[in-house]
Design a protein around this motif. Structure first.
Motif, PDB file in Angstrom:
ATOM      1  N   HIS A 177      -6.178  63.132  16.815  1.00 24.37           N
ATOM      2  CA  HIS A 177      -5.166  63.996  17.408  1.00 24.37           C
ATOM      3  C   HIS A 177      -5.816  64.838  18.498  1.00 24.37           C
ATOM      4  O   HIS A 177      -7.040  64.960  18.557  1.00 24.37           O
ATOM      5  N   ASP A 178      -4.968  65.406  19.346  1.00 28.11           N
ATOM      6  CA  ASP A 178      -5.459  66.135  20.524  1.00 28.11           C
ATOM      7  C   ASP A 178      -5.071  67.599  20.480  1.00 28.11           C
ATOM      8  O   ASP A 178      -4.777  68.196  21.510  1.00 28.11           O
ATOM      9  N   THR A 209      -4.248  73.171  22.673  1.00 32.90           N
ATOM     10  CA  THR A 209      -4.464  71.832  23.210  1.00 32.90           C
ATOM     11  C   THR A 209      -4.748  71.947  24.702  1.00 32.90           C
ATOM     12  O   THR A 209      -4.850  73.056  25.243  1.00 32.90           O
ATOM     13  N   THR A 210      -4.888  70.801  25.358  1.00 32.45           N
ATOM     14  CA  THR A 210      -5.099  70.790  26.804  1.00 32.45           C
ATOM     15  C   THR A 210      -3.800  70.389  27.495  1.00 32.45           C
ATOM     16  O   THR A 210      -2.891  69.842  26.875  1.00 32.45           O
ATOM     17  N   GLU A 212      -2.972  68.052  29.545  1.00 31.28           N
ATOM     18  CA  GLU A 212      -2.561  66.648  29.572  1.00 31.28           C
ATOM     19  C   GLU A 212      -2.069  66.144  28.230  1.00 31.28           C
ATOM     20  O   GLU A 212      -1.434  65.084  28.146  1.00 31.28           O
ATOM     21  N   HIS A 213      -2.333  66.889  27.146  1.00 34.72           N
ATOM     22  CA  HIS A 213      -1.922  66.430  25.822  1.00 34.72           C
ATOM     23  C   HIS A 213      -0.798  67.272  25.206  1.00 34.72           C
ATOM     24  O   HIS A 213      -0.347  66.973  24.102  1.00 34.72           O
ATOM     25  N   ASN A 216       2.377  65.651  23.864  1.00 32.21           N
ATOM     26  CA  ASN A 216       2.273  64.850  22.637  1.00 32.21           C
ATOM     27  C   ASN A 216       2.791  65.610  21.414  1.00 32.21           C
ATOM     28  O   ASN A 216       3.123  65.001  20.391  1.00 32.21           O
TER      29      ASN A 216
END
Length: 258
Positions: A177-178, A209-210, A212-213, A216
């Motif tokens: 997972h991110d 999180t970041t 780009e994620h 999600n």
């Protein structure tokens, strides 16, 4: 940290309450003894009666050794002057509330720094920014950007049917997972999670999180991101005008006002 707040209005009182709960060393300066008495009797802080633009008053408040001086009276010129005096007396950092968005222009930053004001607060700008964030990211309760937006902290309420409900954090740790679960707010309790904690329906979960994620998380939390086009604003206030100016053509605004 020793913090002096000049101005006991709505903004100053709110700041004083929040910071006193964090066990900071707070002193509030204002001319209104009634407002000061209410704060003094209910919160762990000191009060000084007097004008925020008075050298004598600021010395009495201990501005020489303060880490942060915040001027939030209703008058921007008074706030800027108070910051200039506070800096000259030894305040480490100063912040002034203003009502002119032009003052927030980065090209004018050096001018205000040169006269003793390190930073400026424009409440209408902050409110408009929060509204735009809420419109753009309508699936979250809270959205914070850290390290120039490289890290995103979001607070999301889990509804029935979300895939994450019933999961133990230690089980999540065994999957790819991110994100990282930083905290869980359950009813009126804030939980710093450990492996044996389980995610439940109606929890407000704070994920780190970041950028780009971050998307999600939408299906995992059982959410749907809706694209908002049309917005009705009740009241043509300064916040409404600032919002329309900042948002540009991203939304179709309609303002209702007598």
């Amino acid at each position: 940290m020793k913090i002096i707040i000049a101005g006991c209005g709505e903004v100053g009182s709110h700041l004083a309450k929040l910071l006193s709960r964090e066990e900071q060393d707070i002193t509030v300066v204002d001319e209104d003894t009634t407002k000061l008495a209410i704060l003094d009797s209910n919160y762990n802080l000191l009060t000084v009666q007097g004008r925020p633009t008075s050298f004598k008053t600021l010395r009495q408040a201990g501005v020489e050794g303060c880490d942060l001086f915040i001027a939030v009276t209703p008058f921007e010129t008074r706030n800027i002057v108070a910051c200039a005096i506070a800096r000259s007396l030894g305040a480490e950092k100063t912040v002034a509330r203003v009502d002119n968005f032009e003052f927030k222009d980065p090209d004018n930053r050096n001018f205000f720094a040169s006269i003793g004001t390190d930073d400026l607060i424009y409440p209408e700008y902050l409110a408009a920014l929060e509204i735009i964030t809420a419109l753009k990211h309508n699936w979250v309760r809270h959205w914070f950007e850290l390290h120039d937006g490289e890290l995103i902290l979001v607070g999301v309420k889990l509804r029935d049917g979300a895939p994450l409900i019933g999961k133990l954090l230690k089980d999540l740790g065994r999957t790819i997972h991110d994100f990282h679960v930083a905290a869980i707010k359950r009813n009126h309790e804030t939980i710093i999670p450990r492996g044996d904690d389980k995610l439940l329906s109606n929890d407000i979960v704070y994920f780190m999180t970041t950028r780009e994620h971050v998307d999600n998380l939408i299906p995992l939390c059982g959410k749907i991101e809706r694209r908002i086009h049309d917005v009705i604003i009740m009241g043509g206030s300064r916040i409404a005008r600032q919002l329309c100016q900042m948002a540009g053509d991203k939304f179709n605004f309609k303002i209702l006002d007598p």
